[in-house]
Design a protein around this motif. Sequence first.
Motif, PDB file in Angstrom:
ATOM      1  N   ALA A  24       0.972  -1.375  -0.319  1.00  0.00           N
ATOM      2  CA  ALA A  24       0.070  -0.121   0.069  1.00  0.00           C
ATOM      3  C   ALA A  24       0.789   0.967   0.174  1.00  0.00           C
ATOM      4  O   ALA A  24       0.279   2.097  -0.966  1.00  0.00           O
TER       5      ALA A  24
ATOM      6  N   VAL B  99       1.923   4.365  -3.601  1.00  0.00           N
ATOM      7  CA  VAL B  99       1.470   5.795  -3.020  1.00  0.00           C
ATOM      8  C   VAL B  99       2.686   6.159  -3.726  1.00  0.00           C
ATOM      9  O   VAL B  99       2.757   7.302  -4.140  1.00  0.00           O
TER      10      VAL B  99
ATOM     11  N   THR C 298      -0.711   3.386   6.253  1.00  0.00           N
ATOM     12  CA  THR C 298      -1.154   2.658   6.340  1.00  0.00           C
ATOM     13  C   THR C 298      -2.110   2.140   7.875  1.00  0.00           C
ATOM     14  O   THR C 298      -1.108   1.561   8.064  1.00  0.00           O
TER      15      THR C 298
ATOM     16  N   ASP D 178      -5.473   3.063  -3.352  1.00  0.00           N
ATOM     17  CA  ASP D 178      -3.577   3.479  -3.237  1.00  0.00           C
ATOM     18  C   ASP D 178      -3.947   5.239  -3.860  1.00  0.00           C
ATOM     19  O   ASP D 178      -3.036   5.617  -3.568  1.00  0.00           O
TER      20      ASP D 178
END
Length: 340
Positions: free
Chosen positions: A35, A39, A134, A281
């Motif tokens: 995740a 990003v 996250t 994401d």
Amino acid sequence: MSTVVTFGEIMMRLATPLGERFEQTKNFEVVYGGAEANVAVAIARYGGKSCFVSKVSDDQFGDAAKGNISIHGVDTSHVLKGSGRLGKYFYEPGYSQRPSKVIYDRDDSVFSNSKPEDFSWEEIFDGASWFHFTGITPALSDRLIAICEIALKEAKLRGITVSCDLNYRARLWTKEKAKKVMTELMKYVDVLFANEEDSESVFGIRAEDTDVSDGRLSVEGYKDVAKKLKKRFDLKAVAISLRESINANFNRWSASLLYGEEFLLSTKYDINILDRVGGGDAFAAGLIFGLDSSWEPRKALEFGVAASCLKHTIKGDFNIVSRDEVEKLLGGNTSGRVVR
């Protein structure tokens, strides 16, 4: 240009070819992702500066994971190496009415065994304007809960904007532990990302007139959810992705943003899906990129949703698109005609 810092685990992904199940496949396609890494890569691809903080195995797999991020322009100088194994996950792509499946193999990974002294946050945050993590990261180990809290405190001391994507994973921890841990960490968060299920799973805040199993979503219900989350945790903004899952290959995709007292709803896209992993994401990265660039909230929201729309058409975890490609979609170029 200031830097967006992300913190989390990067894994090896082993996926069956489309249409093959775990029981029948003879081959796995290998890519890398996770995740927070997703990003960081997306922001770099959009033209921003990003730094990914993590720990990988001191072997060829760790080298490959780190290299697969840095090739996109992400600063990986704070990706450490250590003894142990790189986390993995196995992915079986869904098709039509058959859903996709994920099996994790990340217990006791080198990242989950990270120690607080591994990371020098004063150095990491030098020149940073934004920190993103996250709910997956603290779910991996109690040590990472402590490390997240240290990082968040350091970020707030420096006036860095903090965002969190709840990303609840039932295979990693219970709802009870997630609620306890994330409630404590939320005191440091400015911008919260959630999907159609996370707010209910983690905080017990449910959108009325919504049933994600049949793709039915209530915008008014999620407006109420966003307001409750903003009030409970004194947030600057709440972004909720709105996925209407018709089947594994066709979704309707949009998002909402409560920014201050203004509630915004994005354009809705009909998406024929090639690979939905990393779609959320890509949205988070687009919104962060826009807000960190001082764009108006509406522009940042639309950019994030369009970027995520394109991610659904790309195999692998990373959103391999440029800012120009996203802006062309925003400009109405949706035909998919050959570009020559």
